[in-house]
Design an enzyme around this catalytic site. Structure first.
Site, mmCIF file in Angstrom:
data_model
loop_
_atom_site.group_PDB
_atom_site.id
_atom_site.type_symbol
_atom_site.label_atom_id
_atom_site.label_comp_id
_atom_site.label_asym_id
_atom_site.label_seq_id
_atom_site.Cartn_x
_atom_site.Cartn_y
_atom_site.Cartn_z
ATOM 1 N N HIS A 66 0.818 -1.209 0.000
ATOM 2 C CA HIS A 66 0.000 0.000 0.000
ATOM 3 C C HIS A 66 0.850 1.257 0.000
ATOM 4 C CE1 HIS A 66 -3.128 -2.971 1.197
ATOM 5 N NE2 HIS A 66 -3.683 -2.331 0.196
ATOM 6 N N ARG A 115 -10.327 4.090 -2.942
ATOM 7 C CA ARG A 115 -9.889 3.432 -1.692
ATOM 8 C C ARG A 115 -10.184 4.374 -0.523
ATOM 9 N NH1 ARG A 115 -5.259 1.637 -5.190
ATOM 10 N NH2 ARG A 115 -5.068 -0.610 -4.978
ATOM 11 N N ASP A 168 -4.191 -8.463 -4.038
ATOM 12 C CA ASP A 168 -4.441 -9.438 -2.975
ATOM 13 C C ASP A 168 -4.687 -10.827 -3.541
ATOM 14 O OD1 ASP A 168 -4.203 -8.197 -0.429
ATOM 15 O OD2 ASP A 168 -5.910 -6.948 -0.957
ATOM 16 N N ARG A 177 2.442 -9.593 0.014
ATOM 17 C CA ARG A 177 2.625 -8.602 -1.054
ATOM 18 C C ARG A 177 3.590 -7.489 -0.665
ATOM 19 N NH1 ARG A 177 -3.315 -5.709 -1.366
ATOM 20 N NH2 ARG A 177 -2.262 -3.882 -2.166
ATOM 21 N N GLU A 223 -10.787 -10.834 -4.576
ATOM 22 C CA GLU A 223 -9.354 -10.737 -4.299
ATOM 23 C C GLU A 223 -8.894 -11.831 -3.339
ATOM 24 O OE1 GLU A 223 -8.495 -6.892 -2.585
ATOM 25 O OE2 GLU A 223 -10.326 -6.874 -1.401
ATOM 26 N N CYS A 266 -8.925 -4.033 -10.960
ATOM 27 C CA CYS A 266 -8.442 -2.777 -10.389
ATOM 28 C C CYS A 266 -7.104 -2.962 -9.676
ATOM 29 C CB CYS A 266 -9.475 -2.162 -9.454
ATOM 30 S SG CYS A 266 -9.869 -3.228 -8.052
HETATM 31 C C1 PEP Z 1 -6.118 -5.348 -4.827
HETATM 32 O O1 PEP Z 1 -5.980 -6.088 -3.848
HETATM 33 O O2 PEP Z 1 -5.757 -5.645 -5.977
HETATM 34 C C2 PEP Z 1 -6.742 -4.030 -4.672
HETATM 35 C C3 PEP Z 1 -7.019 -3.280 -5.712
HETATM 36 O O3 PEP Z 1 -6.958 -3.601 -3.400
HETATM 37 P P1 PEP Z 1 -5.802 -3.007 -2.471
HETATM 38 O O4 PEP Z 1 -4.560 -2.877 -3.307
HETATM 39 O O5 PEP Z 1 -6.278 -1.725 -1.951
HETATM 40 O O6 PEP Z 1 -5.676 -4.074 -1.419
HETATM 41 MG MG MG Z 2 -6.998 -5.605 -2.018
#
Ligand code: PEP
Ligand code: MG
Length: 592
Positions: free
Chosen positions: A200, A307, A466, A476, A442, A513
């Site tokens: 993130h 988000r 995810d 990740r 996800e 996304c």
């Molecule tokens: C994802 O997990 O791909 C996603 C878009 O959500 P985030 O990156 O905010 O966990």
């Molecule tokens: Mg996610």
């Protein structure tokens, strides 16, 4: 090559480029200031927890030191690497560790002030000795204590605020909330020891358009304060004390990239359509409202992922219903009539505001996160659902739940949504009763039971960041396992293919996304798998549009079919890269 400015030789560090851009500037190295440690009393029941925190910090510090040692021995030599053997001895010093643990038990304080006091006593004693070798060990103890305190520290905000002049920020790690609070006038780029591409913090760096390289392992050890540092955020390389030749080479590269970007900007009002007329709607991911301007500038239409948790992370107090309505309405109005998908809070794991911090979790990414946290805190969730509903008087607003694992969570969330609708109706407050509700896909379990979830929603958005993490069992945010984080793994491709097919069967809209949609070479694969929409970081939209517009849909389908029968992720990756070399080589000049 030698830097003219410092006289030191240039050193290259290789990490993971997470936010593109070329920046040269003086380094500001951040390690928490040991003098800022605060002390707090603990109860007898917390002694074991406090000792565990200390042990975790010792383990983390040891692992970091091992990394740095390896790196230094590769980049420099064995003699310099041995410095870190001495550091390791401090972490393994049973006397020191035992004394701190005993002090926790006896004095009933948190570990930080005790560690600081005891370690400094050791260091001071050693520093006063005649023996030169032993006296030097005092420096090691101070250094390792600083690192231990850094690992114990949960926030670096205090020290980030101290940055006064434009710089390249160098730190062990940054939390997404730290990154959200960065002053862009001061922090021109940042580089960290830890981290990975889909963390993130990386997402935040792209949102803020701050060039960044993470996962460098030894940046805080290799860079000295005020060293001149050259950051190439696209290639993931950092040059410490760059030579004149290097600076000239990068000035040229920078000019070249700016020219390509200018060409791509001309695509702003052109449709995201393949050469054979297949339309792939391109929407944007945003974290902050300040990014809305960039959505239009980049040529995306609408928001595929808002988000909303960043509204909470950047704030001193949790935003209430009114503040949320204001934010959501602003997003909706800015894009009208294009859709705005408002994702309910994905708090937890690495995105937890202080006000909601609870018990420390051993596996926070598998813990109380996103929809789980919201369903566990109905008051918090209801406030957000009401705010989204109120914003839905702008009919382009859609609602989406994150980290769904199966149908039960969707039903529970929809039941709460219904209650909020009833409440608003009773209060005579307007909202869109037909608001479209979707879920993120996800988590592999959600992908596998997508047919059970489908009847309860109108769209799915694949969160590949995810999805890859949970499918491959790869953190990740951990650079040590970044090589196992494989978007082109057959397991991931099969899950995407499965979800797209379910969408077609049930008449649902599908989008991606996750970061895969913002990776130019993976775009043909996603298009070929039949994904309806791509939601990408606003800055990357012109690049992705360029790829779509140079592609034949039929070729993309052939690529996807090939990927579905390939043996290795490397093979699929190679096919994807080859396609970009063929259709849009200019895109590669932005990353290579
Ligand atoms: C994802 O997990 O791909 C996603 C878009 O959500 P985030 O990156 O905010 O966990
Ligand atoms: Mg996610």
């Amino acid at each position: 090559m030698v830097s003219k400015e410092s006289g030191r030789s240039e050193t290259m560090l290789k990490g993971i480029g997470v936010s593109p851009g070329i920046v040269v500037g003086p380094a500001r190295v951040l390690l928490p200031d040991a003098t800022r440690v605060s002390s707090r009393s603990i109860g007898g029941e917390d002694v074991a927890h406090e000792r565990e925190r200390f042990r975790v910090a010792l383990r983390e510090t040891r692992a970091q030191l091992l990394h740095i040692r390896k790196q230094v021995s590769e980049v420099l030599d064995e003699e310099h690497a041995r410095i870190f053997d001495a550091h390791m001895l401090v972490v393994e010093d049973e006397l020191l560790v035992g004394e701190v643990e005993q002090a926790i038990e006896q004095e009933r304080l948190n570990v930080e002030p005790l560690l600081q006091r005891i370690a400094m006593q050791y260091a001071d004693k050693l520093a006063g000795l005649e023996d030169q070798y032993l006296a030097e060990r005092a420096v090691d103890i101070r250094d390792v204590t600083r690192r231990l305190l850094a690992n114990l520290a949960e926030e670096t905000v205090e020290s980030l605020r101290d940055i006064e002049a434009p710089c390249v920020l160098v730190s062990n790690d940054l939390l997404p909330s730290d990154t959200a609070g960065l002053d862009r006038e001061k922090v021109k780029a940042f580089i960290t020891d830890l981290g990975s591409a889909s963390s993130h913090t990386a997402i935040m760096a792209r949102a803020l358009n701050v060039p960044a390289v993470v996962g460098l392992r030894s940046a805080t050890a290799a860079v000295h304060p005020d060293d001149r540092v050259l950051v190439d955020g696209a290639r993931g390389v950092v040059f410490v004390c760059p030579s004149e030749e290097r600076l000239a080479e990068y000035a040229e590269r920078s000019r070249n990239q700016a020219e390509i970007r200018q060409e791509l900007d001309l695509l702003r009002d052109k449709p995201p359509e393949t050469l054979d007329g297949y339309h792939v709607p391109l929407t944007a991911n945003i974290e902050l409202l300040e990014e809305l301007e960039g959505v239009d500038a980049g040529g995306a239409k609408g928001i595929g992922l808002y988000r909303t948790e960043f509204l909470f992370l950047g704030a001193k107090t949790l935003p209430g219903e009114e503040a949320q309505v204001e934010a959501y309405v602003q997003a909706a109005q800015s894009q009208f009539p294009a859709p705005v998908v408002i994702r309910t809070l994905d708090l937890g794991a690495d995105k937890m505001p202080d006000a909601l911090k609870g018990r420390r979790e051993m596996n926070p990414f598998l813990g109380h996160r996103a929809i789980r946290l919201c369903l566990g805190r109905p008051a918090l969730f209801r406030t957000q659902l009401r705010a989204i509903l109120r914003a839905s008087v702008h009919e382009n607003v859609r609602l989406m739940y994150p980290m769904v694992t199966g149908v039960a969570e969707v039903k529970a969330a929809n039941a709460l949504l219904q209650e909020c609708m009833d409440e608003l109706t009773e209060e005579g407050v307007a909202f869109n009763r037909e608001i479209e509700v979707g879920t993120m896909i996800e988590v592999p379990s959600a992908a596998l039971v997508a047919d059970k979830i489908a009847p309860h929603v109108s769209f799915f958005s694949l969160g590949t960041n995810d999805l890859i993490q949970y499918t491959m069992a790869v953190d990740r945010g951990n650079e040590d396992v970044a090589h196992l984080y494989q978007p082109t793994n057959l397991a991931v491709i099969r899950l995407i293919d499965h979800v797209v097919k379910i969408c077609r069967r049930f008449g649902l809209w599908s989008s991606v996304c996750g970061q895969m949609a913002s990776s130019p070479h993976l775009v043909p694969l996603l298009v070929g798998l039949g994904v309806d929409e791509l939601s990408v970081s606003p800055l990357q939209a012109p690049v992705i549009k360029d790829v779509i517009r140079k592609l034949y849909y039929a070729d993309a389908v052939a690529l996807a079919q090939r990927a579905l029968i390939s043996d290795t992720p490397e093979e699929v990756e190679a096919h994807c890269v080859n396609m970009i070399v063929d259709v849009a080589p200019e895109v590669l000049a932005l990353t290579e």
